[in-house]
Design a protein around this motif. Structure first.
Motif: not given
Length: 279
Positions: A58-81, A97-102
């Motif tokens: 699991s990884r936890t990130v916070k949205s910025d002042d514009n409500g935007f969130y970013l979780a980089p460098s995740l291995p390809a696979g199925l995720y629950t957000v 479903d996250l794929h390589v280089a996506e």
């Protein structure tokens, strides 16, 4: 004299490390999006949890002042957000479903209510890439394992991609042929009209090309070990250097929390051929 020689050795080693990193390509993906309320207003400082369904990481990130969130460098696979800001129901996006280089965009639309209530969002629609101008095609695990392959060589699947033309006449580089391995297997193919030896094939981010001819592969992963591969064929990122035509970016499978395996029997014998009608 010895001090000068030592400095030269350090420079050479640093240069070697630089060029080694340069030959690598990305093997991960990115999940990003915007957190909004029912009226479309952004929700800043919302904690967004990204959990791998296969491994439980699991990884936890916070949205910025514009409500935007970013979780980089995740291995390809199925995720629950998921996210559950105070005053809103918990919103969960499953089977992402996250794929390589996506760069997967998962927007989270919140509803006012108790945190104990859950809103589940699931979508199987194919996303449209809006944050990059690159043109690529994904060859999935299902295609790799179920499509017929002569000699179980995954390189043949690259010919399904639009704009790819195999070299059919043997010349200085040889014709496209995947029946053999090593120097007997040529992957000469022209992508979007570029030279047939202007492509780069990678396995888990490492260059898999014979640097002499740039037309044969060094290793051939078993089709059972391949998770997927992407053919980047136009307007791809600057990180994919060394290629004027296409970059074939393959990743192998990783483990999960469940025990699993596979087996196969591969046999080729003329005893199994049909009888010739004229004999």
């Amino acid at each position: 004299m010895l001090k000068k020689l030592g400095v030269q050795i350090v420079v050479v080693l640093v240069g070697a490390l630089f060029f080694t990193a340069y030959a690598q390509t990305t093997t991960v993906g990115t999940i990003s999006g915007t957190v909004r309320d029912e009226k479309g207003a952004v929700v800043p400082k919302a904690e967004v949890s990204i959990q791998g369904e296969g491994t439980g990481t699991s990884r936890t990130v916070k949205s910025d002042d514009n409500g935007f969130y970013l979780a980089p460098s995740l291995p390809a696979g199925l995720y629950t957000v998921s996210t559950a800001p105070s005053g809103f129901k918990k919103t969960v996006a499953t089977a992402v479903d996250l794929h390589v280089a996506e760069n997967k965009v998962v927007n989270l639309d919140l509803q006012v209510g108790q945190v104990s209530e859950t809103v589940t969002v699931s979508s199987n629609a194919a996303p449209v890439e809006t944050r990059s101008g690159e043109i690529s095609s994904l060859i999935t695990e299902k295609q790799v394992t179920e499509l017929p392959l002569n000699g179980r060589n995954y390189a043949q699947l690259a010919l399904m991609v639009p704009g790819v033309s195999p070299v059919t006449q043997a010349g200085a580089g040889g014709a496209f042929g995947t029946a053999g391995t090593g120097l007997d297997s040529h992957v000469d193919m022209s992508v979007n009209g570029n030279q047939s030896n202007a492509n780069m094939w990678t396995v888990d981010g490492v260059n898999n090309m014979d640097v002499g001819s740039n037309a044969t592969l060094l290793i051939f992963p078993s089709v059972d070990s391949i998770q997927e591969f992407r053919v980047e064929r136009n307007s791809f990122s600057a990180e994919y250097g060394q290629a004027q035509g296409a970059v074939i970016n393959l990743i192998t499978k990783g483990g999960s929390n469940q025990f699993h395996g596979a087996g196969f029997e591969f046999i080729r014998s003329d005893k199994l051929n049909a009888t010739d009608f004229f004999l």
